[in-house]
Design an enzyme around this catalytic site. Structure first.
Site, PDB file in Angstrom:
ATOM      1  CD  GLU A 285      -3.013  -1.194   2.192  1.00 42.33           C
ATOM      2  OE1 GLU A 285      -2.771  -0.665   3.286  1.00 42.33           O
ATOM      3  OE2 GLU A 285      -4.107  -1.724   1.918  1.00 42.33           O
ATOM      4  CG  ASP A 364      -7.616  -5.321   4.860  1.00 42.80           C
ATOM      5  OD1 ASP A 364      -7.181  -5.564   5.986  1.00 42.80           O
ATOM      6  OD2 ASP A 364      -7.609  -4.185   4.357  1.00 42.80           O
ATOM      7  CD  GLU A 392      -9.985  -1.098   7.949  1.00 41.86           C
ATOM      8  OE1 GLU A 392      -9.045  -1.700   8.511  1.00 41.86           O
ATOM      9  OE2 GLU A 392      -9.872  -0.552   6.838  1.00 41.86           O
TER      10      GLU A 392
HETATM   11  C1  GCU Z   1      -6.198  -2.076   5.843  1.00 41.14           C
HETATM   12  C2  GCU Z   1      -6.523  -0.728   6.404  1.00 41.14           C
HETATM   13  C3  GCU Z   1      -5.367   0.213   6.319  1.00 41.14           C
HETATM   14  C4  GCU Z   1      -4.115  -0.447   6.900  1.00 41.14           C
HETATM   15  C5  GCU Z   1      -3.872  -1.777   6.234  1.00 41.14           C
HETATM   16  C6  GCU Z   1      -2.729  -2.567   6.857  1.00 41.14           C
HETATM   17  O1  GCU Z   1      -6.090  -1.994   4.450  1.00 41.14           O
HETATM   18  O2  GCU Z   1      -7.624  -0.175   5.737  1.00 41.14           O
HETATM   19  O3  GCU Z   1      -5.696   1.376   7.026  1.00 41.14           O
HETATM   20  O4  GCU Z   1      -3.015   0.376   6.760  1.00 41.14           O
HETATM   21  O5  GCU Z   1      -5.005  -2.563   6.360  1.00 41.14           O
HETATM   22  O6  GCU Z   1      -3.017  -3.543   7.516  1.00 41.14           O
HETATM   23  O7  GCU Z   1      -1.578  -2.235   6.680  1.00 41.14           O
END
Ligand code: GCU
Length: 678
Positions: A285, A364, A392
């Protein structure tokens, strides 16, 4: 009544509990001064005062009196006498509680063991269980029992649903550390022994936490945690050598980079001699990582591992690595495959002090996912299973969703990797593959809200995670009962009602949100509330593929992405066919027509309608249950929680109607029972 003391408060106790405490707590003695033993002593002293109204006397009781003594065999004669039944534990976390001739001995194999034993005794005291003849011994099933804060230095909390950070304010460490101490106490009482204190997404400000200027503040927090047997970990920025570090590369094989991290490690350990290690989100990400330099994740993790190894530190390397810039038109890429595809080939290459941290499911933290096939598939690598206590995708602590049953299901799942009984819990602990250590990690759900978790009942998830990490054999019901009785006290009605609510809450939440394991259908970014196509044409790899005929993701080998084949047999075969895939995961593994008949006998479309209607009704039932507790739960906790249940009931109807309407319009198939769909 605010919930601040959580499960360590002093709610009304039964007559039995007060009688036991009066009988046993007149004398309280701990000859050793080590910090966690001092904390254990203070806990029992406070419990004694709470239960008896009297201050216990220091020292051993007279000849035929009764009392409690705490210590380790090394420094306490009574503990040495009790050492025969004390489980071996190199980490010093095991304990034995044994009554001998009027003396209750809390014997720990180390100071932390004494603390865990004291918290166990405190639970027994609160429950009023008889203590004469007591003899119990415990050792944690998992060496690492970690919580991950997703707190940012600016005071925000990523995916935080309970206020602001208790660690940071406006880019600095908070000056008043009372809440950090109180949090550490809560964590220790649930059995947690590791805490990473900053978000896995490390921004510019937190990148500097490993620098000379911030380390005194980090060390101060580490000092607090140490007193509760908890090691401090930091999330680090893989690109720190280039982002403010003065180098022009972060290539793990570059000698300059290697010595940069060695120096960083030396500096950290000068300030914090028992520093736990680094938690790393790399190449995930938009975070930097070794891929930038054409290196793989073993190169990256091992380089950091070499820097920390001389000091005994660990690298916890997250496996949440996938293509988050996928083209939704590209049907060949399946995000669910990513962790396994990336990490399975690296098995055997990681250093001894590296732990791969794998999310429980392949996607996730959805309300329903299969177990990640990477868990157990890297037998020559240390592993931690990661859960998300923060809700979440499970109601954001406005909806009730007790997650312990979900985690239990994952931990009890039989991967069959080494024949029957190859459960996730045995993989996580390291036992199945003979690893030296392993454990569980989870994303925290706390903030500076007075009751820590926003929703009072969401405390049960934090407590439950710790208890499960300590002992995954505990049942979800047992843990719920412990939490409810410790928190709500001797109000049998309240504890009973709340246990019932907790027990059915996950199933309720699942039944009005995304159906049959398909996931998402939430509003983008903040992930709250229904939006069936919210992620359908996005780059995140999270699709349901609903059209007028059917829905679901074909992950079979025969016609789909082949994800199902990442499991060992016979699990792979089970998921390969829609006929044998469990209903609750059907749409995760298969694309089927709305008229497909589930194992339950219902069609998919009728299941969608029925469960959305039932889910909304059952959410209304949670509200009614809570209303029955007026006068049994103190204010303001009662009213604040009531508001949340009102919102949940209303929001569940919104979910019901958005989903039912969407699928009715798509499929044109009416509800068999003719209920109102818009
Ligand atoms: C999810 C979450 C993110 C987080 C990511 C992770 O995608 O929405 O906010 O950073 O998990 O576990 O790194």
């Amino acid at each position: 009544g605010s919930g601040y003391d959580a499960w360590l408060g002093a709610p009304p106790a039964s007559g039995d509990a007060r009688r036991q405490a009066r009988a046993w707590m007149e004398f309280l003695h701990a000859p050793e001064p080590a910090a966690p033993i001092a904390a254990a002593l203070a806990e029992l002293r406070a419990a004694a005062i709470g239960l008896t109204g009297r201050e216990p006397q220091p020292g051993l009781p007279p000849e035929d009196g009764r009392g409690i003594v705490l210590g380790t065999p090394a420094g306490c004669a009574e503990a040495a006498d009790a050492a025969d039944g004390l489980p071996d534990d190199p980490a010093g976390e095991s304990y034995r509680l044994v009554e001998r001739g009027g003396l209750l001995v809390v014997a720990g194999s180390g100071p932390a063991g004494v603390l865990y034993g004291a918290f166990h005794l405190r639970r027994l005291l609160r429950s009023g269980a008889p203590l004469a003849g007591l003899d119990v011994a415990e050792r944690p099933a998992n060496a690492l029992r970690m919580v991950n804060q997703w707190d940012n230095a600016d005071g925000s909390v990523e995916r935080g649903y309970a206020g602001r950070s208790i660690f940071y304010l406006d880019g600095e460490f908070v000056p008043d550390r009372t809440r950090i101490r109180d949090y550490a106490r809560l964590l220790a009482s649930a059995g947690i022994n590791g805490l990473s204190i900053n978000n896995v997404n490390v921004h510019a400000r937190e990148t500097r936490f490993i620098g000379e200027e911030d380390l005194p503040s980090v060390a101060a927090v580490a000092g607090i945690l140490r007193g509760w047997g908890i090691s401090l970990y930091l999330s680090v920025n893989y690109a720190a050598p280039v982002e403010g570090g003065g180098l022009d590369t972060a290539d793990p094989l570059d000698e300059g980079v290697r010595s940069w991290w060695r120096e960083a490690a030396d500096r950290i350990y000068r300030h914090i001699p028992d520093f736990g290690g680094f938690l790393v989100k790399a190449d995930s990400e938009f975070r930097p990582g070794p891929f930038t330099y054409g290196r793989d994740h073993a190169d990256g993790a091992n380089m950091l591992a070499d820097a920390l190894a001389p000091h005994g530190g660990r690298i916890i390397w997250r496996c949440f690595v996938y293509d988050c810039r996928q083209d939704w038109r590209d049907r060949g890429t399946d995000r669910a495959r990513a962790a396994y595809d990336h990490f399975k080939p690296l098995d055997g290459r990681f250093k001894d002090n590296v732990f791969l941290q794998v999310k429980n499911g392949p996607m996730d933290f959805q309300v329903r996912e299969p177990v990640s096939p990477l868990i157990g598939a890297v037998p020559r690598t240390n592993l931690l299973v990661e859960f998300q206590i923060a809700q979440e995708y499970t109601g954001q602590q406005r909806h009730l969703c007790y997650l312990v049953p979900q985690w239990k299901e994952a931990l009890d799942f039989d991967t069959r990797l080494k024949g029957e009984g190859s459960t996730v819990k045995r993989i996580a602990s390291g036992e199945l593959h003979g690893r030296p250590a392993g454990g569980l990690a989870a994303v925290s759900n706390i903030g500076d809200d007075a009751n820590w978790t926003g929703h009072l009942l969401a405390q049960a998830n934090l407590y439950g995670f710790g208890r499960l990490a300590w002992q995954p054999e505990l049942s979800a019901e047992q843990i719920a009962r412990e939490w409810a009785e410790l928190t709500l006290g001797d109000r049998p009605q309240a504890a009973d009602v709340v246990c019932g609510m907790l027990a059915r809450s996950w199933s309720i939440y699942e039944s009005y949100t995304a159906p049959l394991g398909v996931g998402w259908m939430v509003k983008p970014n903040h992930h709250y509330g229904p939006d069936v196509d919210g992620y359908e044409y996005s780059m995140w790899g999270t699709y349901h593929f609903a059209d007028r005929d059917g829905i679901g993701v074909d992950r079979s080998s025969a016609s789909g992405t082949g994800y199902a084949a990442q499991y060992a047999e016979p699990v792979a075969r089970l998921y390969e066919s829609p006929e044998t895939t469990p209903d609750e995961l059907l749409l995760f593994f298969h694309h089927v027509p709305y008229t497909h008949r589930l194992r339950s006998g219902k069609t998919v479309i009728q299941h969608i309608y029925d469960s959305r209607f039932e889910g909304a009704e059952r959410a209304q039932g949670l509200l009614a249950d809570w209303e029955s507790l007026r006068g049994h739960v103190p204010e303001p906790a009662y009213s604040e929680t009531l508001e949340r249940f009102r919102h949940q009931a209303e929001h569940a109807r919104e979910w019901r109607d958005v989903l039912n309407t969407y699928f009715w319009r798509k499929s044109g198939i009416p509800d068999e029972r003719g209920r109102r769909i818009y």
